[in-house]
Design an enzyme around this catalytic site. Structure first.
Site, PDB file in Angstrom:
ATOM      1  N   CYS A 157      51.496  82.475 -39.498  1.00 14.03           N
ATOM      2  CA  CYS A 157      50.914  81.238 -40.046  1.00 14.03           C
ATOM      3  C   CYS A 157      49.721  80.721 -39.240  1.00 14.03           C
ATOM      4  O   CYS A 157      48.707  80.313 -39.806  1.00 14.03           O
ATOM      5  CB  CYS A 157      51.987  80.156 -40.137  1.00 14.03           C
ATOM      6  SG  CYS A 157      52.919  79.954 -38.625  1.00 14.03           S
ATOM      7  N   HIS A 250      49.224  73.505 -38.804  1.00 12.74           N
ATOM      8  CA  HIS A 250      48.858  74.114 -37.518  1.00 12.74           C
ATOM      9  C   HIS A 250      47.355  73.938 -37.308  1.00 12.74           C
ATOM     10  O   HIS A 250      46.541  74.325 -38.163  1.00 12.74           O
ATOM     11  CB  HIS A 250      49.167  75.615 -37.527  1.00 12.74           C
ATOM     12  CG  HIS A 250      50.633  75.943 -37.417  1.00 12.74           C
ATOM     13  ND1 HIS A 250      51.613  75.004 -37.247  1.00 12.74           N
ATOM     14  CD2 HIS A 250      51.269  77.151 -37.433  1.00 12.74           C
ATOM     15  CE1 HIS A 250      52.802  75.609 -37.169  1.00 12.74           C
ATOM     16  NE2 HIS A 250      52.607  76.910 -37.286  1.00 12.74           N
TER      17      HIS A 250
HETATM   18  N1  LIG Z   1      55.865  81.381 -35.694  1.00 12.00           N
HETATM   19  C1  LIG Z   1      55.248  80.268 -36.328  1.00 12.00           C
HETATM   20  C2  LIG Z   1      55.606  80.214 -37.766  1.00 12.00           C
HETATM   21  C3  LIG Z   1      54.598  80.955 -38.537  1.00 12.00           C
HETATM   22  O1  LIG Z   1      54.811  81.924 -39.223  1.00 12.00           O
HETATM   23  C4  LIG Z   1      55.636  78.979 -35.664  1.00 12.00           C
HETATM   24  O2  LIG Z   1      56.604  79.010 -34.884  1.00 12.00           O
HETATM   25  O3  LIG Z   1      54.978  77.973 -35.875  1.00 12.00           O
END
Ligand SMILES: N[C@@H](CC=O)C(=O)O
Length: 356
Positions: A157, A250
């Site tokens: 992500c 994010h």
């Molecule tokens: N590993 C990421 C999730 C995305 O795929 C996270 O922990 O934010």
């Protein structure tokens, strides 16, 4: 267009829940089966999820009467469907085996998991950037011994908040990039109620995330050569990944060097004008990347939901003291970065005829 029958595996987790919301009345896909771990199998989804539903919208009515199947019962899950969205939580070895077993039942697997991501014949797709990597599918089918079944994955992500910017300016030669991500707690599948230590706190470690952030962009920008997707060997990424007290979205702060420096204005114009040729898919944003001129954008709360959470927002591209430039990027981690990215990839797969 006839709707393709599909299953959602990992239907009880946060990404599974997002998938079920996105797939309600989907023009290409009809959910006919839900699967999850053994503990959930045999239960009515509506009853099972009454106290487990994490999203701020209601459980879609159409899901409530499904009896959840056991994800490990491969033949049963694959029977009667052409595509499986796989977002189940297992260890890497089990996931590789499970996704390959589904594919060997002649089903297309669209995976949210990292287990198969770095296999040289498994396309890892951001549809607007590297749809061409689907050309590797015939080679994968040969390895798996399938006619129709194969695995396609979406990337991690957090890389989606900056890789699209590099796609928009890659003609100037991306050399090295230093990245710090500020990752929302939903990336761990949890809410603030489930993770109260995150209220007013920061955790400077997300297991495995930095490694994924450094290598996955090299695959996205790689080329198919000699029957495999070769990693790009001209770019180098260094990442620090930090968990912050934000529910969704994010954010990444990125500094980078270029082979040829065309000047800040040209770079911003390239980002603003980046066009993808898949805007006609149901979940594709009309504007893939939005550049904000305001100094205080992008912000998770204000910008993560743009275009149903599928748009990447960017701002503050400016000169840097150590690198050529720096910028800030943002993407919705459970939509563009997870369930939405998977649905868009499945839409692309359907449109290109892989489900016929
Ligand atoms: N590993 C990421 C999730 C995305 O795929 C996270 O922990 O934010």
């Amino acid at each position: 267009m006839e709707r393709t029958k599909i299953a959602v595996v990992g239907a009880t987790g946060m990404v599974g829940q997002r998938l079920l919301v996105l797939l309600e009345n989907h023009p290409y896909f009809e959910v006919v089966k839900l699967a999850a771990s053994k503990n959930s199998a045999g239960k009515r989804y509506g009853d099972l999820m009454a106290n487990k539903w994490k999203l701020d919208m209601k459980i879609p009515e159409y899901t409530k009467d499904f009896i959840v199947e056991d994800a490990m019962d491969v033949k049963n899950v694959a029977n009667g469907v052409k595509l499986i969205f796989c977002a189940v939580n297992l260890d890497k070895k089990e996931l590789v085996a499970l996704e390959e077993a589904y594919a060997k039942e002649e089903v297309v697997v669209v995976s949210n998991n990292s287990a198969n991501r770095m296999k040289a014949d498994v396309p890892m797709i951001i549809p607007e950037i590297n749809a061409k990597h689907l050309d590797i599918v015939d080679i994968q089918r040969k390895r798996l011994g399938t006619k129709k079944g194969f695995i396609v994955v979406k990337p991690n992500c957090s890389i989606q908040s900056y890789v699209p910017v590099f796609a928009a300016i890659k003609e100037f030669g991306i050399k090295e990039a230093s990245i710090c991500t500020y990752q929302a707690i939903s990336g761990s599948g949890r809410t603030f109620e489930e993770w109260p230590e995150m209220i007013g706190n920061i955790i400077p470690y997300i297991g495995g995330e930095e490694e994924k952030s450094e290598i996955e962009p090299l695959k996205i920008f790689g080329n198919i050569e000699d029957g495999e997707i070769k990693l790009n060997d001209t770019m180098k990424f260094s990442a620090q990944c930090i968990r912050v007290p934000v529910l969704d979205g994010h954010l990444a702060c990125v500094s980078f060097n270029l082979e040829n420096n065309p000047g800040k204005e040209v770079l911003i114009e390239k980002i603003k004008n980046f066009k993808s040729d898949i805007t006609d898919l149901p979940l594709a944003p009309k504007e893939f990347i939005h550049y904000y001129e305001e100094n205080d954008r992008p912000q998770p709360l204000l910008d993560r939901d743009n275009e149903k959470g599928m748009q990447i927002t960017v701002g503050r591209l400016r000169e840097d003291n150590l690198f050529d430039y720096k910028f800030v990027g943002l993407s919705h981690n459970t939509l563009r970065g997870a369930a939405g990215g998977a649905v868009l990839t499945a839409e692309l797969v359907k449109k290109l005829g892989y489900l016929d």
